[in-house]
Design a protein around this motif. Structure first.
Motif, PDB file in Angstrom:
ATOM      1  N   GLU A  53       0.863  -1.305  -0.269  1.00  0.00           N
ATOM      2  CA  GLU A  53      -0.048  -0.173  -0.021  1.00  0.00           C
ATOM      3  C   GLU A  53       0.871   1.261  -0.007  1.00  0.00           C
ATOM      4  O   GLU A  53       0.628   2.134  -0.693  1.00  0.00           O
ATOM      5  N   MET A  54       1.749   1.221   0.816  1.00  0.00           N
ATOM      6  CA  MET A  54       2.939   2.499   0.782  1.00  0.00           C
ATOM      7  C   MET A  54       3.685   2.586  -0.584  1.00  0.00           C
ATOM      8  O   MET A  54       3.931   3.686  -0.790  1.00  0.00           O
ATOM      9  N   THR A  55       3.920   1.480  -1.058  1.00  0.00           N
ATOM     10  CA  THR A  55       4.533   1.648  -2.318  1.00  0.00           C
ATOM     11  C   THR A  55       3.791   2.200  -3.236  1.00  0.00           C
ATOM     12  O   THR A  55       4.257   3.147  -4.277  1.00  0.00           O
ATOM     13  N   ARG A  56       2.586   1.909  -3.430  1.00  0.00           N
ATOM     14  CA  ARG A  56       1.669   2.336  -4.291  1.00  0.00           C
ATOM     15  C   ARG A  56       1.347   3.828  -4.120  1.00  0.00           C
ATOM     16  O   ARG A  56       1.471   4.659  -5.004  1.00  0.00           O
ATOM     17  N   LEU A  57       1.235   4.161  -2.878  1.00  0.00           N
ATOM     18  CA  LEU A  57       0.861   5.730  -2.459  1.00  0.00           C
ATOM     19  C   LEU A  57       2.079   6.580  -2.513  1.00  0.00           C
ATOM     20  O   LEU A  57       1.993   7.637  -2.946  1.00  0.00           O
ATOM     21  N   ARG A  58       3.325   6.030  -2.440  1.00  0.00           N
ATOM     22  CA  ARG A  58       4.342   6.705  -2.738  1.00  0.00           C
ATOM     23  C   ARG A  58       4.544   7.237  -4.088  1.00  0.00           C
ATOM     24  O   ARG A  58       4.905   8.165  -4.431  1.00  0.00           O
ATOM     25  N   ALA A  59       4.217   6.124  -4.922  1.00  0.00           N
ATOM     26  CA  ALA A  59       4.391   6.480  -6.490  1.00  0.00           C
ATOM     27  C   ALA A  59       3.148   7.322  -7.003  1.00  0.00           C
ATOM     28  O   ALA A  59       3.400   8.240  -7.778  1.00  0.00           O
ATOM     29  N   LEU A  60       2.241   7.327  -6.133  1.00  0.00           N
ATOM     30  CA  LEU A  60       1.047   8.192  -6.474  1.00  0.00           C
ATOM     31  C   LEU A  60       1.541   9.707  -6.135  1.00  0.00           C
ATOM     32  O   LEU A  60       1.267  10.531  -6.662  1.00  0.00           O
ATOM     33  N   ARG A  61       1.980   9.633  -4.753  1.00  0.00           N
ATOM     34  CA  ARG A  61       2.241  11.067  -4.251  1.00  0.00           C
ATOM     35  C   ARG A  61       3.640  11.802  -5.299  1.00  0.00           C
ATOM     36  O   ARG A  61       3.536  12.894  -5.497  1.00  0.00           O
ATOM     37  N   ASP A  62       4.259  10.951  -5.610  1.00  0.00           N
ATOM     38  CA  ASP A  62       5.465  11.502  -6.614  1.00  0.00           C
ATOM     39  C   ASP A  62       4.981  12.139  -7.954  1.00  0.00           C
ATOM     40  O   ASP A  62       5.404  13.027  -8.213  1.00  0.00           O
ATOM     41  N   ARG A  63       4.054  11.257  -8.252  1.00  0.00           N
ATOM     42  CA  ARG A  63       3.458  11.797  -9.513  1.00  0.00           C
ATOM     43  C   ARG A  63       2.631  12.974  -9.508  1.00  0.00           C
ATOM     44  O   ARG A  63       2.751  13.994 -10.243  1.00  0.00           O
ATOM     45  N   ILE A  64       2.046  13.201  -8.366  1.00  0.00           N
ATOM     46  CA  ILE A  64       1.177  14.242  -7.959  1.00  0.00           C
ATOM     47  C   ILE A  64       2.026  15.543  -8.053  1.00  0.00           C
ATOM     48  O   ILE A  64       2.038  16.645  -8.430  1.00  0.00           O
ATOM     49  N   GLU A  65       3.217  15.141  -7.107  1.00  0.00           N
ATOM     50  CA  GLU A  65       4.173  16.219  -7.104  1.00  0.00           C
ATOM     51  C   GLU A  65       5.057  16.707  -8.062  1.00  0.00           C
ATOM     52  O   GLU A  65       5.154  17.960  -8.458  1.00  0.00           O
ATOM     53  N   ALA A  66       5.261  15.566  -9.128  1.00  0.00           N
ATOM     54  CA  ALA A  66       5.894  16.215 -10.304  1.00  0.00           C
ATOM     55  C   ALA A  66       4.968  17.014 -11.263  1.00  0.00           C
ATOM     56  O   ALA A  66       5.313  17.795 -11.892  1.00  0.00           O
ATOM     57  N   ASP A  67       3.539  16.475 -10.986  1.00  0.00           N
ATOM     58  CA  ASP A  67       2.994  17.191 -12.033  1.00  0.00           C
ATOM     59  C   ASP A  67       2.441  18.620 -11.318  1.00  0.00           C
ATOM     60  O   ASP A  67       2.202  19.457 -12.136  1.00  0.00           O
ATOM     61  N   VAL A  68       2.481  18.802 -10.098  1.00  0.00           N
ATOM     62  CA  VAL A  68       2.214  20.298  -9.717  1.00  0.00           C
ATOM     63  C   VAL A  68       3.176  21.000  -9.828  1.00  0.00           C
ATOM     64  O   VAL A  68       3.004  22.340 -10.204  1.00  0.00           O
ATOM     65  N   THR A  69       4.489  20.656  -9.529  1.00  0.00           N
ATOM     66  CA  THR A  69       5.755  21.506  -9.901  1.00  0.00           C
ATOM     67  C   THR A  69       6.117  21.718 -11.499  1.00  0.00           C
ATOM     68  O   THR A  69       6.421  22.932 -11.602  1.00  0.00           O
ATOM     69  N   ALA A  70       5.422  20.829 -12.208  1.00  0.00           N
ATOM     70  CA  ALA A  70       5.369  21.468 -13.642  1.00  0.00           C
ATOM     71  C   ALA A  70       4.493  22.376 -14.095  1.00  0.00           C
ATOM     72  O   ALA A  70       4.838  23.201 -14.748  1.00  0.00           O
ATOM     73  N   LEU A  71       3.261  22.312 -13.425  1.00  0.00           N
ATOM     74  CA  LEU A  71       2.306  23.211 -13.798  1.00  0.00           C
ATOM     75  C   LEU A  71       2.501  24.654 -13.164  1.00  0.00           C
ATOM     76  O   LEU A  71       2.048  25.589 -13.669  1.00  0.00           O
ATOM     77  N   ALA A  72       3.245  24.603 -11.967  1.00  0.00           N
ATOM     78  CA  ALA A  72       3.453  25.567 -11.207  1.00  0.00           C
ATOM     79  C   ALA A  72       4.888  25.798 -10.843  1.00  0.00           C
ATOM     80  O   ALA A  72       5.046  25.205  -9.727  1.00  0.00           O
TER      81      ALA A  72
END
Length: 375
Positions: free
Chosen positions: A254-273
């Motif tokens: 579960e934590m491996t899955r959520l880490r990947a999801l968190r990292d994706r959101i972080e990358a997308d947020v910093t790309a758009l802003a």
């Protein structure tokens, strides 16, 4: 699409197994009664106690159930313990409000955080130099930034000074290893509803009898071996145990899955802003937590706008009576007030999925653009 719930560090929705356990135990007898119904209720509590004890590596009698983490903190942060007396309380700069209020010690002092949100060891050593038999309250992981604290290293220094370490493991439970062997702490406390169990139940866990407070915080009929009075919350404890069993079974995946999801959101947020500031980016963080700021966009306004768009996120701790107020955590990290006022927190949990992670950045981009246009 259904609402996006990204506020699991505040509370995580009830896991189905926990819901079933709660419902099954709602008609349980009083666990202090000696008849069959009472013994059945007692068995539910003792099974839950043994589950926690095995995980943390202690005897079952060293696990004390409480109404939650706030009561547990008030229970364990006491100067007079069974085996020693602590003269002052050192409080990590990022501690939760239930820890930071002093708790009757004659003297208290805050230990600073560094720019990444981790404990400042120079400041800790200095304050230990003026302390006799200190108690250090240090969380395993911060509820706002997700930064994981070096509890074991701090505990080694505190123990050299003849002191005791109390560790708030509320956010760490089920996300990173927070057992006594990993933290070196003397006392831990945890909460059920952060891992998908019911609200209103938690536990204080002691490494040995000597670090149990000399007097019970909640006094009553001698329940919990005299350490916490009051009729036991059988349904809550049963639900807590069911949620924890699921965490133990699924935790790593579960934590491996959520880490990947968190990292994706972080990358997308910093790309758009590109102006986005991620707090604690240089430190180890919980795999489910992302704290960031979009300078110039007030957190209070952004949280409300996202809520209208069907997204639930937070501006930090949820334990301030619903208020959006200045973050003591970010202040201790040296974050300027004008940036701290823009701080947001995304915290993921067991129901979140990749589709939600893909949807969030476009919603944020739309809200951000609308707020900038109005400005």
């Amino acid at each position: 699409m259904a609402r996006l719930y990204f506020d699991h560090n505040a509370t995580s929705p009830l896991r189905p197994a926990a819901r079933e356990a709660v419902v099954a135990a709602l008609d349980a007898g009083n666990a202090s009664s000696i008849h069959a119904e009472g013994r059945a209720a007692r068995a539910k509590i003792e099974n839950a106690r043994s589950l926690l004890a095995r995980h943390f590596g202690v005897k079952p009698e060293l696990v004390v159930f409480t109404s939650g983490a706030t009561e547990a903190a008030n229970t364990v942060l006491r100067p007079a313990l069974v085996g020693l007396a602590c003269e002052n309380l050192l409080i990590g700069g990022g501690e939760h409000p239930c820890v930071a209020s002093g708790h009757g010690f004659a003297a208290t002092a805050r230990v600073a955080l560094d720019g990444d949100g981790r404990l400042d060891f120079t400041d800790l050593r200095e304050k230990l130099g003026f302390s006799r038999a200190p108690m250090l309250a240090l969380q395993a992981a911060n509820n706002e930034t997700g930064v994981i604290q070096p509890v074991a290293e701090a505990a080694a220094l505190v123990h050299e000074a003849g002191g005791v370490v109390v560790c708030d493991a509320v956010q760490a439970l089920g996300r990173v290893d927070c057992a006594f062997a990993a933290t070196g702490a003397d006392v831990l406390f945890v909460s059920s509803h952060k891992i998908g169990g019911p609200k209103g139940v938690g536990a204080a866990i002691f490494s040995r009898r000597a670090v149990i407070p000399a007097q019970a915080f909640v006094r009553g009929g001698g329940q919990e071996r005299g350490h916490r009075g009051g009729t036991e919350n059988v349904a809550g404890v049963a639900g807590f145990a069911a949620a924890f069993q699921e965490v133990l079974a699924k935790g790593a995946d579960e934590m491996t899955r959520l880490r990947a999801l968190r990292d994706r959101i972080e990358a997308d947020v910093t790309a758009l802003a590109p102006e986005a500031i991620v707090f604690g980016a240089g430190a180890p963080r919980l795999p489910n937590t992302l704290a960031f700021a979009l300078p110039g966009l007030a957190a209070e306004t952004l949280v409300a706008a996202l809520d209208v768009e069907g997204v639930a996120i937070s501006s930090g701790s949820a334990c301030s009576s619903g208020k959006v107020s200045a973050s003591a955590v970010l202040a201790s990290m040296g974050v300027p007030p004008e940036i701290a006022r823009c701080a947001l927190r995304i915290s993921l949990g067991w129901p979140n999925n990749e589709q939600e992670g893909v949807a969030f950045p476009s919603i944020l981009a739309r809200v951000r653009q609308r707020m900038r246009n109005r400005a």
